[in-house]
Design a protein around this motif. Structure first.
Motif, PDB file in Angstrom:
ATOM      1  N   ASP B 119     -31.884  16.186 -14.514  1.00  0.00           N
ATOM      2  CA  ASP B 119     -32.518  17.348 -13.904  1.00  0.00           C
ATOM      3  C   ASP B 119     -33.488  16.945 -12.803  1.00  0.00           C
ATOM      4  OD1 ASP B 119     -34.434  16.311 -15.511  1.00  0.00           O
ATOM      5  OD2 ASP B 119     -34.747  18.087 -16.744  1.00  0.00           O
ATOM      6  N   TYR B 120     -33.197  15.840 -12.134  1.00  0.00           N
ATOM      7  CA  TYR B 120     -33.974  15.424 -10.970  1.00  0.00           C
ATOM      8  C   TYR B 120     -33.033  15.429  -9.766  1.00  0.00           C
ATOM      9  CZ  TYR B 120     -38.299  13.957 -13.276  1.00  0.00           C
ATOM     10  OH  TYR B 120     -39.480  13.933 -13.940  1.00  0.00           O
ATOM     11  N   PRO B 121     -33.595  15.497  -8.576  1.00  0.00           N
ATOM     12  CA  PRO B 121     -32.737  15.533  -7.384  1.00  0.00           C
ATOM     13  C   PRO B 121     -31.954  14.223  -7.184  1.00  0.00           C
ATOM     14  CG  PRO B 121     -34.979  16.190  -6.877  1.00  0.00           C
ATOM     15  CD  PRO B 121     -34.999  15.649  -8.231  1.00  0.00           C
ATOM     16  N   PRO B 122     -31.027  14.215  -6.226  1.00  0.00           N
ATOM     17  CA  PRO B 122     -30.055  13.120  -6.134  1.00  0.00           C
ATOM     18  C   PRO B 122     -30.646  11.724  -5.926  1.00  0.00           C
ATOM     19  CG  PRO B 122     -29.550  14.839  -4.537  1.00  0.00           C
ATOM     20  CD  PRO B 122     -30.736  15.286  -5.268  1.00  0.00           C
ATOM     21  N   LEU B 123     -31.776  11.605  -5.210  1.00  0.00           N
ATOM     22  CA  LEU B 123     -32.271  10.251  -4.971  1.00  0.00           C
ATOM     23  C   LEU B 123     -32.612   9.551  -6.287  1.00  0.00           C
ATOM     24  CD1 LEU B 123     -32.679   8.427  -2.599  1.00  0.00           C
ATOM     25  CD2 LEU B 123     -35.032   9.175  -2.423  1.00  0.00           C
ATOM     26  N   THR B 124     -33.125  10.321  -7.249  1.00  0.00           N
ATOM     27  CA  THR B 124     -33.360   9.744  -8.571  1.00  0.00           C
ATOM     28  C   THR B 124     -32.043   9.277  -9.172  1.00  0.00           C
ATOM     29  OG1 THR B 124     -35.375  10.915  -9.098  1.00  0.00           O
ATOM     30  CG2 THR B 124     -33.974  10.351 -10.937  1.00  0.00           C
ATOM     31  N   ALA B 125     -30.997  10.080  -8.972  1.00  0.00           N
ATOM     32  CA  ALA B 125     -29.695   9.698  -9.518  1.00  0.00           C
ATOM     33  C   ALA B 125     -29.218   8.388  -8.887  1.00  0.00           C
ATOM     34  CB  ALA B 125     -28.683  10.809  -9.266  1.00  0.00           C
ATOM     35  N   TYR B 126     -29.396   8.263  -7.556  1.00  0.00           N
ATOM     36  CA  TYR B 126     -28.957   7.026  -6.903  1.00  0.00           C
ATOM     37  C   TYR B 126     -29.796   5.837  -7.382  1.00  0.00           C
ATOM     38  CZ  TYR B 126     -27.286  10.657  -3.676  1.00  0.00           C
ATOM     39  OH  TYR B 126     -26.720  11.784  -3.140  1.00  0.00           O
ATOM     40  N   HIS B 127     -31.094   6.091  -7.534  1.00  0.00           N
ATOM     41  CA  HIS B 127     -31.990   5.031  -8.019  1.00  0.00           C
ATOM     42  C   HIS B 127     -31.571   4.612  -9.426  1.00  0.00           C
ATOM     43  CE1 HIS B 127     -35.907   3.886 -10.009  1.00  0.00           C
ATOM     44  NE2 HIS B 127     -35.886   3.034  -9.006  1.00  0.00           N
ATOM     45  N   SER B 128     -31.260   5.601 -10.262  1.00  0.00           N
ATOM     46  CA  SER B 128     -30.813   5.281 -11.615  1.00  0.00           C
ATOM     47  C   SER B 128     -29.524   4.472 -11.578  1.00  0.00           C
ATOM     48  CB  SER B 128     -30.555   6.551 -12.419  1.00  0.00           C
ATOM     49  OG  SER B 128     -31.732   7.272 -12.575  1.00  0.00           O
ATOM     50  N   TRP B 129     -28.639   4.861 -10.668  1.00  0.00           N
ATOM     51  CA  TRP B 129     -27.358   4.157 -10.549  1.00  0.00           C
ATOM     52  C   TRP B 129     -27.606   2.681 -10.214  1.00  0.00           C
ATOM     53  CZ3 TRP B 129     -25.224   1.743  -6.198  1.00  0.00           C
ATOM     54  CH2 TRP B 129     -23.889   1.334  -6.335  1.00  0.00           C
ATOM     55  N   LEU B 130     -28.501   2.449  -9.247  1.00  0.00           N
ATOM     56  CA  LEU B 130     -28.775   1.067  -8.842  1.00  0.00           C
ATOM     57  C   LEU B 130     -29.378   0.279 -10.004  1.00  0.00           C
ATOM     58  CD1 LEU B 130     -28.747  -0.868  -6.434  1.00  0.00           C
ATOM     59  CD2 LEU B 130     -31.101  -0.185  -5.977  1.00  0.00           C
ATOM     60  N   CYS B 131     -30.387   0.866 -10.658  1.00  0.00           N
ATOM     61  CA  CYS B 131     -31.023   0.176 -11.786  1.00  0.00           C
ATOM     62  C   CYS B 131     -29.991  -0.076 -12.888  1.00  0.00           C
ATOM     63  CB  CYS B 131     -32.165   1.004 -12.353  1.00  0.00           C
ATOM     64  SG  CYS B 131     -33.537   1.173 -11.236  1.00  0.00           S
ATOM     65  N   GLY B 132     -29.159   0.947 -13.145  1.00  0.00           N
ATOM     66  CA  GLY B 132     -28.154   0.805 -14.193  1.00  0.00           C
ATOM     67  C   GLY B 132     -27.152  -0.286 -13.879  1.00  0.00           C
ATOM     68  N   LYS B 133     -26.740  -0.375 -12.612  1.00  0.00           N
ATOM     69  CA  LYS B 133     -25.783  -1.424 -12.220  1.00  0.00           C
ATOM     70  C   LYS B 133     -26.389  -2.801 -12.447  1.00  0.00           C
ATOM     71  CE  LYS B 133     -22.009   0.485 -10.759  1.00  0.00           C
ATOM     72  NZ  LYS B 133     -20.827   0.331 -11.594  1.00  0.00           N
ATOM     73  N   ILE B 134     -27.646  -2.964 -12.029  1.00  0.00           N
ATOM     74  CA  ILE B 134     -28.296  -4.269 -12.199  1.00  0.00           C
ATOM     75  C   ILE B 134     -28.452  -4.586 -13.676  1.00  0.00           C
ATOM     76  CG2 ILE B 134     -30.400  -5.585 -11.759  1.00  0.00           C
ATOM     77  CD1 ILE B 134     -30.717  -3.859  -9.191  1.00  0.00           C
ATOM     78  N   GLY B 135     -28.894  -3.561 -14.439  1.00  0.00           N
ATOM     79  CA  GLY B 135     -29.088  -3.788 -15.873  1.00  0.00           C
ATOM     80  C   GLY B 135     -27.799  -4.136 -16.578  1.00  0.00           C
ATOM     81  N   SER B 136     -26.699  -3.509 -16.150  1.00  0.00           N
ATOM     82  CA  SER B 136     -25.419  -3.778 -16.812  1.00  0.00           C
ATOM     83  C   SER B 136     -24.968  -5.214 -16.585  1.00  0.00           C
ATOM     84  CB  SER B 136     -24.349  -2.819 -16.295  1.00  0.00           C
ATOM     85  OG  SER B 136     -24.728  -1.504 -16.607  1.00  0.00           O
ATOM     86  N   LEU B 137     -25.427  -5.817 -15.497  1.00  0.00           N
ATOM     87  CA  LEU B 137     -25.092  -7.228 -15.278  1.00  0.00           C
ATOM     88  C   LEU B 137     -25.735  -8.092 -16.355  1.00  0.00           C
ATOM     89  CD1 LEU B 137     -25.542  -7.681 -11.423  1.00  0.00           C
ATOM     90  CD2 LEU B 137     -23.427  -7.539 -12.733  1.00  0.00           C
TER      91      LEU B 137
END
Lengths: 501, 594
Positions: B119-137
């Protein structure tokens, strides 16, 4: 005279805030050790303190420390009585953690007081330098890592040591300096390493006449002797009555341990071990014989008894002899010129000798060198030159004490912060020396400090990425060998400064 | 922190330091650099750095020191730690990393909305995506779909804390450093005083408590807002628009400032003379920024449609109506290629702006919640409440923004931002107690301004911050964070010489005029109330029929104090903008200290 800012009290407040925030941080088995001692001293009669062995962490500090634990346990009772049960092994309720961590911060106030004594005892131009040195000790990353994360009570005991060293500055308080040191010995026997310097200094400056070494001041001898006897009596007397002294000594001096501690302290034996490991590779080509049974211990890492594959083994006797020899050399000068500066120098060099050549030296013992040295590091630029590599090596060598990822930023950022801040401040504060700098020591120390950056990066990041969990001993070996070079280098440098000034 | 002092021997770098000495001499404005002794402990820590120490030596030390406090605070628990079934903000952020990395873009705003739906605007979603990608490594299990819900792996916690701190050091901290430099220069404040202000701003307890302890990424949004203000100071209005759109795109809460940004940018196009090209440029850049912000979402949706991925695989049968304006479907072709994009964007709006929820959530120290104690306004119809909130908010934010519009001056920017944000916080709809960070951030920036470290500003900024932390205590207490709350708040109060550690900010050596006494009296009453409240909460249980009594008391006191902060900011804004004629000025002067 105007005040110098920031004051020690201000630094202590801010440091205390950080230390309280570190309450939930990693704590080593030493936390359980001290909890167990609280339990032992609180719930058992005096006669059983040194016999109790429910937990493997038996009481192995001298009696004053046990009394100290007993006093704290009186407060602990009100906080959480469950922590005072001997059978409650590994008990760590949040009350216990808060209480024990808090006692470290509170007892460290003794260090703040002693440092204020030190600042007050210096006058004129050196006062600003003394303030800087005092703050550097108060904010020492060594104390932060060992006391407030790893868990021990060094801050309090170094406070006693510094108070004793400061009292030695004035003729009128020499006696108290000696007695305070005796009390400190009854708290933690590691300070025995510094005792030779005290012995020589008190002998020459207090017991013998300043004019001639052949005129003995009998009254002073009597006061000192009686005082020391009273202190040791208070500490060991109750146990001596029951004939427990041999038992206490077997606890205090466990000679069955190996040459090097689990992780090598950065001393000559670390270099010796490193050479031995290196020689294993080279030995067949040189035609040297390699002991087969020692080979297994190579990859096993650094735990357990060290046996050497190529080089001859080292016995406690050799360690002891080397330590004594290298302690005796500076003491000769102290005996002939018993000034306070020489005394602090001699204490530092005694610390160096025992740290570098001692048997089963713990890396934490490096504070025994750094803290007395800090008191005179700002005397002039030559002293500072010798201090610099020690400050870097000594603190970097403590890094392996904390191996958990959450504490990694704390230990590295705090240490780097401290090093930049104080090496920069010291650089501005240390007056130029009246004598010439000697050869390339400054260049060596700059180069040395620079090397620490790739080393820390390799040990903490690169190694894990490249090798994963294998070859875990490599970063440890590099850290301790690197630190050993720094400590030995600064020792040699300081020896030269000490004897030429 | 920095200890070195003017040295008795010759320093190696002479030329540079001489330049610095003159730059601080030039500024006669700063009272602090003239005095003999530091007025408060933070100044004492930086005392040895006056004049001789270059800011490039000082800045790394400052950043390391504030970083240490942040990381150490992060060792404590986070929101929702071991609190099943829903956990808390930490789980929400982690869950967004999970859905953004595991699901196709078009499903982000639709996936299982009951479990912390995005329920946050898209930039948060992109930020989450980046953090999630790094974390998944590092460990793919942290963000595995479904199975990772409610994970409290200690290593994951370290990773999450690291993402907060890294994001902050990439956005907020550079923004604040640059802002402080520009703003202090604009006001003629000495470099050394600016460094003191920088430490004070970065040690602000509320942001550390919410972001690094309780867990959120507010500093990213606040950092983008500060960057926007900083661009305005530098006269780069287009960049200001870009940064502000990014802030809005990260967290809708940035709307609190939107009116001020609008008023300033519009004002700068109208005064001193009308500048149409500038207006067009700003409008175009703003629109383009929004377009770029939404572009990945739009492209992702289109690509998903092309690959036959449904945005709501859980729903069979015909497409459900749009979340907002269902009648829109009558005009649009539901089978057209653009329809999924419309659906996507329309879905985002009610997710981001939850008007369906109540006037306020839990207990928050704003006007409505405080009023609710007296009149049970929660029982009134939602439409009426919404309208009431709208009117009240407008009434509170129009005056500061009119000032800013007619006097688009750089030096009043933080005051106008703070006043507007206070208005929103006090009167708007759906306010959360954490929203107090928004007015606090620009208000704290005042420390870097003219007389920012003087007693009056320090007293008021300190009062707002400490009161702000205090109103968040119930929130922090719920997850046993009383210790970091006490340590960070008291440390900040101590560093700035504020109550409860010191009363020095209220007494001047020279004049003892009545406004000082009035300030002391009012602030003193609030500080005593806070202290008394803490004692009460510790010792007494609330009566069984009124279990929320303590929280309600907190809300009442907090709302009253925040109203004062609003009035103070507004008063200072009016005075400082010199919008009123001189003859009024004297009158205003008196009332502003209230």
């Amino acid at each position: 005279m105007t005040e110098i800012y920031p004051s020690l009290a201000q630094c202590a407040v801010v440091a205390a805030a950080l230390k309280i925030l570190l309450f939930p941080a990693y704590k080593s088995t030493d936390f359980e050790v001290h909890r167990n001692w609280l339990a032992i001293t609180n719930s058992l009669p005096l006669w059983e303190w040194y016999y109790e062995k429910t937990s493997e962490w038996t009481l192995d500090y001298p009696p004053f420390f046990a009394y100290f634990e007993w006093v704290m346990s009186q407060v602990a009772k009100l906080v959480d009585p469950a922590m005072l049960k001997v059978y409650n092994v590994e008990y760590d309720s949040w009350q216990t953690i808060y209480f024990q961590r808090f006692t470290v911060i509170v007892t460290e106030l003794l260090l703040v007081y002693a440092l204020q004594m030190f600042v007050d005892s210096s006058h004129g131009a050196s006062k600003r330098a003394a303030q800087a040195a005092a703050i550097s000790i108060l904010l020492s990353p060594g104390l932060l890592i060992i006391d407030h994360i790893h868990f021990q009570y060094n801050g309090c005991m170094y406070g006693v040591l510094i108070a004793s060293l400061v009292l030695a500055r004035k003729k009128s308080t020499l006696l108290w300096s000696g007695l305070l040191f005796a009390a400190l010995l009854c708290m933690k026997h590691i300070y025995l390493y510094l005792a030779p310097a005290y012995f020589v200094f008190l002998l020459r400056a207090y017991c013998l006449s300043p004019k001639s070494i052949f005129r003995i001041q009998f009254l002073n001898c009597l006061k000192l002797g009686a005082g020391i006897a009273a202190i040791f009596g208070a500490a060991f007397g109750p146990f001596a009555l029951k004939g427990q002294i041999p038992q206490i000594f077997s606890r205090l001096f466990p000679f069955s341990r190996g040459l090097c501690h689990a992780y090598w302290a950065p001393n000559v034996w670390a270099m010796y071990s490193f050479m031995d490991r290196a020689l294993i590779v080279v030995a067949p080509r040189l035609g040297l014989s390699v002991k087969e049974d020692a080979l297994q211990s190579v990859t096993r890492g650094l735990v357990g008894d060290t046996s050497f594959a190529v080089l001859p083994d080292v016995t406690p006797r050799i360690c002891f002899a080397l330590t004594l020899v290298f302690q005796a050399i500076p003491l000769l000068k102290l005996f002939s010129q018993p000034t306070w500066d020489n005394f602090i120098g001699a204490v530092t060099l005694c610390g160096y000798a025992s740290f570098l050549f001692g048997w089963h030296v713990h890396e934490k013992a490096v504070l025994l060198v750094i803290i007395p040295f800090s008191l005179i590091a700002l005397k002039d630029r030559r002293y500072l030159g010798a201090f610099r590599p020690l400050a870097v090596a000594g603190h970097v060598s403590l890094f392996p004490l904390l191996f958990t990822p959450a504490e990694f930023p704390i230990k590295t950022v705090y240490t780097v912060f401290w090093l930049i801040l104080f090496l920069m401040a010291f650089d501005r504060l240390a007056p130029a020396s009246s004598r010439a700098r000697f050869f390339l020591f400054d260049r060596f120390s700059t180069l040395y400090i620079t090397v620490s950056i790739p080393l820390i990066v390799y040990c903490s990041l690169v190694h894990g990425i490249v090798f994963g969990k294998s070859y875990e001993f490599l970063p440890l070996m590099f850290t301790s060998s690197y630190s050993a070079i720094g400590v030995v280098g600064s020792w040699v440098g300081f020896m030269v400064v000490y004897f030429t000034s | 922190m920095a200890k070195p002092s003017p040295s008795p021997h010759k320093p190696r770098r002479k030329a540079k330091q001489a330049a610095h000495a003159t730059s601080s001499l030039r500024n006669v404005n700063s009272a602090e650099s003239m005095t003999r002794a530091p007025a408060f402990p933070l100044a004492a820590f930086l005392w040895p750095a006056r004049g001789t120490v270059s800011q490039w030596e000082l800045l790394p030390l400052i950043l390391m020191a504030v970083g240490l406090f942040r990381w150490a605070a992060g060792l404590w628990g986070y929101s929702g730690f071991e609190k099943p079934p829903m956990f808390g903000d930490y789980e929400a952020q982690r869950h967004w990393m999970e859905i953004t990395t595991q699901l196709p873009v078009s499903q982000w705003y639709f996936h299982d909305l009951q479990w912390w739906g995005l329920d946050y605007p898209p930039l948060t979603a992109y930020h989450s995506w980046l953090c999630g990608k790094i974390g998944s490594l590092i460990d793919p299990a942290w963000f595995a779909l479904f199975s990772s819900r409610g994970s409290h792996d200690p290593t994951l916690k370290i990773f999450m804390r690291a993402t907060v701190i890294v994001s902050e050091y990439l956005v907020y901290i550079p923004a604040v450093v640059i802002f402080v430099r520009r703003y202090s220069r604009l006001n003629g404040v000495a470099t050394w005083s600016a460094a003191v202000a920088l430490v004070a701003i970065l040690m602000q307890p509320a942001t550390i408590l919410i972001d690094h302890v309780h867990f959120q990424y507010n500093t990213v949004m606040l950092g983008l807002v500060v960057a926007s203000m900083s661009s305005m100071l530098a006269g780069r209005n287009l960049w200001a628009a870009v940064f502000f759109v990014a802030a809005l795109g990260f967290k809708q809460m940035a709307l609190y400032y939107a009116f001020s940004v609008f008023a300033y940018l519009l004002g700068s196009c109208v005064f001193p003379r009308i500048n149409v090209p500038r207006f067009i440029a700003i409008a175009t850049v703003t629109a383009a920024s929004f377009a770029i912000l939404l572009l990945p979402l739009v492209l992702g949706t289109l690509s998903d449609v092309k690959h036959g991925i449904d945005s709501r695989p859980d729903i069979d049968g015909p497409r459900p109506p749009l979340a907002l304006f269902p009648q829109l479907a009558d005009y649009l072709d539901t089978e057209a290629f653009y329809y999924p994009v419309v659906e996507q964007l329309v879905q985002m709006v009610p997710r981001v702006f939850p008007f369906a929820r109540g006037l306020f959530e839990d207990k928050v120290a704003n006007f409505w919640c405080a009023l609710n104690v007296v009149v049970k306004i929660k029982h009134y119809p939602t439409a009426l409440l919404q309208r009431g909130a709208l009117v009240a908010t407008l009434a509170s934010i129009v005056p500061p923004n009119l000032v800013l519009f007619f006097r688009p001056r750089k030096d009043i920017l933080p005051l106008a931002f703070a006043t507007t944000a206070w208005g929103f916080f006090l009167f708007s709809y759906q306010v959360h107690e954490k929203s107090v960070l928004l007015p606090l951030a620009p208000m704290t920036l005042l420390l870097a301004g003219s007389h920012g470290l003087g007693k009056s500003t320090r007293a008021w900024v300190g009062f707002a911050n400490i009161l702000g932390c205090w109103t968040m205590f119930p929130l922090l207490q719920r997850v046993d964070l009383a210790v970091p709350y006490a340590v960070l708040t008291l440390l900040w109060a101590y560093l700035l010489g504020l109550p409860p550690t010191s009363l020095s900010a209220y007494f001047n050596e020279g004049g003892n005029n009545w406004t000082e006494w009035a300030t002391l009296f009012i602030h003193g009453a609030f500080y005593l109330a806070m202290l008394f409240w803490h004692v009460l909460v510790q010792t007494l249980k609330p009566p069984p029929d009124k279990p929320d009594l303590w929280v309600v008391a907190n809300v009442g006191v907090g709302a009253a104090g925040f109203c004062l902060c609003y009035l103070w900011c507004l008063g200072r804004l009016v005075v400082q903008s010199e919008i009123l004629p001189r003859s009024w000025f004297q009158k205003k002067e008196k009332s502003k200290t209230q």
